[in-house]
Design a protein around this motif. Structure first.
Motif, mmCIF file in Angstrom:
data_model
loop_
_atom_site.group_PDB
_atom_site.id
_atom_site.type_symbol
_atom_site.label_atom_id
_atom_site.label_comp_id
_atom_site.label_asym_id
_atom_site.label_seq_id
_atom_site.Cartn_x
_atom_site.Cartn_y
_atom_site.Cartn_z
ATOM 1 N N SER A 156 -11.802 2.900 7.759
ATOM 2 C CA SER A 156 -11.272 4.215 7.385
ATOM 3 C C SER A 156 -10.970 4.275 5.895
ATOM 4 O O SER A 156 -11.236 5.291 5.235
ATOM 5 C CB SER A 156 -10.017 4.533 8.206
ATOM 6 O OG SER A 156 -8.952 3.641 7.898
ATOM 7 N N HIS A 157 -10.428 3.193 5.340
ATOM 8 C CA HIS A 157 -10.183 3.147 3.895
ATOM 9 C C HIS A 157 -11.498 3.190 3.119
ATOM 10 O O HIS A 157 -11.581 3.817 2.057
ATOM 11 C CB HIS A 157 -9.405 1.885 3.529
ATOM 12 C CG HIS A 157 -7.948 1.952 3.854
ATOM 13 N ND1 HIS A 157 -7.084 2.845 3.249
ATOM 14 C CD2 HIS A 157 -7.192 1.224 4.732
ATOM 15 C CE1 HIS A 157 -5.856 2.661 3.732
ATOM 16 N NE2 HIS A 157 -5.890 1.682 4.631
ATOM 17 N N ILE A 206 0.841 -1.204 0.000
ATOM 18 C CA ILE A 206 0.000 0.000 0.000
ATOM 19 C C ILE A 206 0.870 1.245 0.000
ATOM 20 O O ILE A 206 0.604 2.217 -0.728
ATOM 21 C CB ILE A 206 -0.952 -0.008 1.207
ATOM 22 C CG1 ILE A 206 -1.981 -1.134 1.073
ATOM 23 C CG2 ILE A 206 -1.677 1.347 1.334
ATOM 24 C CD1 ILE A 206 -2.846 -1.338 2.302
ATOM 25 N N GLU A 216 -7.598 3.306 -2.263
ATOM 26 C CA GLU A 216 -8.275 3.130 -0.972
ATOM 27 C C GLU A 216 -9.154 1.880 -0.981
ATOM 28 O O GLU A 216 -9.230 1.151 0.011
ATOM 29 C CB GLU A 216 -9.120 4.363 -0.655
ATOM 30 C CG GLU A 216 -8.354 5.663 -0.539
ATOM 31 C CD GLU A 216 -7.455 5.732 0.684
ATOM 32 O OE1 GLU A 216 -7.597 4.875 1.586
ATOM 33 O OE2 GLU A 216 -6.595 6.640 0.740
ATOM 34 N N ARG A 234 -12.836 6.767 2.961
ATOM 35 C CA ARG A 234 -12.043 7.591 2.040
ATOM 36 C C ARG A 234 -12.346 7.230 0.590
ATOM 37 O O ARG A 234 -12.469 8.102 -0.263
ATOM 38 C CB ARG A 234 -10.548 7.437 2.341
ATOM 39 C CG ARG A 234 -10.098 8.157 3.605
ATOM 40 C CD ARG A 234 -8.592 8.350 3.637
ATOM 41 N NE ARG A 234 -7.889 7.093 3.797
ATOM 42 C CZ ARG A 234 -7.600 6.538 4.978
ATOM 43 N NH1 ARG A 234 -7.993 7.123 6.100
ATOM 44 N NH2 ARG A 234 -6.928 5.401 5.048
ATOM 45 N N SER A 235 -12.473 5.938 0.317
ATOM 46 C CA SER A 235 -12.753 5.510 -1.050
ATOM 47 C C SER A 235 -14.095 6.052 -1.517
ATOM 48 O O SER A 235 -14.208 6.627 -2.611
ATOM 49 C CB SER A 235 -12.745 3.983 -1.145
ATOM 50 O OG SER A 235 -13.062 3.554 -2.449
ATOM 51 N N HIS A 253 -7.303 -5.095 4.068
ATOM 52 C CA HIS A 253 -7.460 -5.070 5.522
ATOM 53 C C HIS A 253 -8.688 -5.850 5.986
ATOM 54 O O HIS A 253 -8.688 -6.388 7.103
ATOM 55 C CB HIS A 253 -7.487 -3.626 6.015
ATOM 56 C CG HIS A 253 -6.115 -3.004 6.079
ATOM 57 N ND1 HIS A 253 -5.192 -3.338 7.042
ATOM 58 C CD2 HIS A 253 -5.509 -2.102 5.259
ATOM 59 C CE1 HIS A 253 -4.074 -2.656 6.840
ATOM 60 N NE2 HIS A 253 -4.242 -1.902 5.756
ATOM 61 N N GLN A 312 0.913 4.166 -2.871
ATOM 62 C CA GLN A 312 0.718 5.588 -2.583
ATOM 63 C C GLN A 312 1.892 6.419 -3.069
ATOM 64 O O GLN A 312 1.716 7.504 -3.639
ATOM 65 C CB GLN A 312 0.530 5.793 -1.074
ATOM 66 C CG GLN A 312 -0.704 5.130 -0.489
ATOM 67 C CD GLN A 312 -1.987 5.922 -0.785
ATOM 68 O OE1 GLN A 312 -2.049 6.717 -1.712
ATOM 69 N NE2 GLN A 312 -3.011 5.681 0.004
ATOM 70 N N ALA A 322 -6.961 -1.165 -0.663
ATOM 71 C CA ALA A 322 -6.472 -1.235 0.719
ATOM 72 C C ALA A 322 -7.581 -1.734 1.646
ATOM 73 O O ALA A 322 -7.337 -2.526 2.570
ATOM 74 C CB ALA A 322 -5.971 0.134 1.169
ATOM 75 N N LEU A 323 -8.797 -1.283 1.408
ATOM 76 C CA LEU A 323 -9.968 -1.767 2.156
ATOM 77 C C LEU A 323 -10.088 -3.278 2.018
ATOM 78 O O LEU A 323 -10.281 -3.999 3.015
ATOM 79 C CB LEU A 323 -11.215 -1.063 1.624
ATOM 80 C CG LEU A 323 -12.582 -1.717 1.846
ATOM 81 C CD1 LEU A 323 -12.898 -1.838 3.322
ATOM 82 C CD2 LEU A 323 -13.671 -0.924 1.125
#
Length: 411
Positions: free
Chosen positions: A325-326, A277, A307, A329-330, A314, A281, A310-311
């Motif tokens: 949190s991802h 990740i 994002e 944001r996404s 995780h 980025q 990454a979601l």
């Protein structure tokens, strides 16, 4: 009147609501006849309720185009002879349009195929991309993309062209086949996806186009991830990441690293996930966002997609707070046309909230997805199973069961 349960089931399999089926039928008629279709949600209600038992004319042809089968296989009666004649005319029109331009009068004279033919195919490819981001996973998208790949290849056989145009036509065929591949993956039709993968990789190699080779190998990684084969997925994605274009353009490198993170989540290697990740980025921060790139890349890849991946990673790791949190944001960064991606991210957000014990918030989020996409449907099924485990006698579960019943009735 008897409800057409077969059509209802097929709509559920494709993830289509009544409004979405009406729109898809209008799109089919526009592609077949060149004129805007006039199918409304009332037409679809009549088809589902049993009021229309023998669809004919444009309704019949549009249904067959969307579902890829005769209407008899959708629970309807066979057509009358007069309706069949009209259907045959429409089918011939579609076959001619799917094959490309009308053949020249002198079939023995070679036709010169040029850049204008390539541009015409690229416009059609953009339409395929747009349809995918609105709906995703449809059989109609898959079959249409596959037919357009055949159109690109038929141009190579029907005329003469320069080496550059030939390479571009192979790239177009590979692009369309990769879209058919992605539609099959997205719709969880994995056997079909494997066949498209084999064909797409061959066409991409013949084109010499590194960007489409990257897309196909990256899709291969996604296919194996969805099949639960992380080792094969990592190997396929490594091919994509190792292509020269991923070294030249940080945007491609970023996508490769982000998808690697999603795959690594299945291996439960949290350190490797965070490393990938971070690399995604960093590469994205170094990319020139204004540089011209292929339409498929421009249509979907941005910070919101990083994002989202990454979601995914995780969630697989069980890091539910980080996943949430991802997700937020996404969703906040998604562009308006990313309808399918928004629904998927919302379903994943619900899982992240449920994993933290936020039962009411999770159920509210899950019920807000507003999509019947095959992947969303599967995620909601899993959500319901987990909700029954963690809150078997709760009022939230009762509300969830009521929602599922209404959802089934709407399909």
């Amino acid at each position: 009147m008897e409800v057409n349960s077969i059509l209802k089931r097929r709509m559920r399999e494709l993830g289509l609501t009544q409004d979405e089926l009406a729109e898809q039928m209008c799109v089919a008629l526009r592609e077949i006849t060149g004129r805007q279709g006039a199918v409304s949600d009332r037409t679809v209600r009549n088809l589902l309720s049993g009021r229309t038992k023998r669809p004919s004319g444009r309704t019949r042809v549009a249904l067959e185009h969307v579902f890829g089968c005769p209407v008899e296989d959708l629970g309807f009666r066979p057509p009358r002879s007069t309706a069949q004649k009209e259907d045959d005319v429409l089918r011939r029109t579609f076959v001619m349009s799917a094959a490309g331009a009308v053949m020249p009068p002198d079939l023995t004279a070679p036709r010169r195929v040029g850049s204008s033919d390539v541009r015409r195919l690229e416009v059609k490819f953009a339409a395929i991309l747009d349809q995918d981001h609105k709906y995703g996973g449809l059989v109609s998208t898959e079959t249409h993309a596959s037919a357009l790949a055949g159109e690109a290849l038929s141009l190579l056989q029907r005329g003469t062209s320069s080496q550059r145009v030939r390479s571009n036509l192979y790239a177009c065929a590979a692009s369309f086949t990769s879209s058919a591949l992605w539609a099959a993956i997205d719709g969880r039709r994995f056997n079909e996806a494997q066949r498209y993968l084999d064909r797409a990789s061959t066409l991409a190699a013949m084109s010499g186009d590194a960007s489409i080779q990257f897309r196909i190998w990256s899709h291969a990684g996604s296919l194996y991830r969805h099949l639960g084969r992380p080792i094969d997925a990592l190997a396929a994605n490594d091919v994509a990441r190792g292509l020269p274009i991923a070294r030249r353009d940080p945007m491609f490198a970023s996508l490769g690293h982000a998808r690697h993170a999603a795959i690594l989540g299945l291996t439960r290697d949290s350190v490797a996930v965070e490393r990938s990740i971070g690399r995604a980025q960093s590469a994205y921060a170094n990319a020139d966002l204004e540089s011209p790139r292929p339409a498929w890349m421009q249509a979907f890849f941005d910070q919101a997609e990083i994002e989202s991946l990454a979601l995914t990673a995780h969630l697989s790791l069980g890091n539910f707070a980080v996943a949430e949190s991802h997700a937020h944001r996404s969703i906040s960064l998604l562009r308006p046309h990313m309808v399918r991606s928004r629904a998927i991210a919302t379903a994943r957000l619900a899982h992240a909230q449920l994993g933290q014990g936020e039962i009411e918030a999770a159920a509210t989020t899950a019920m807000s997805t507003g999509s019947s996409h095959p992947r969303v449907t599967r995620m909601l099924d899993l959500f319901g199973s987990r909700l029954r485990l963690v809150a078997p006698h709760s009022s939230v579960l009762e509300l969830w069961n009521e929602y599922i019943e209404r959802r089934r009735d709407d399909l």
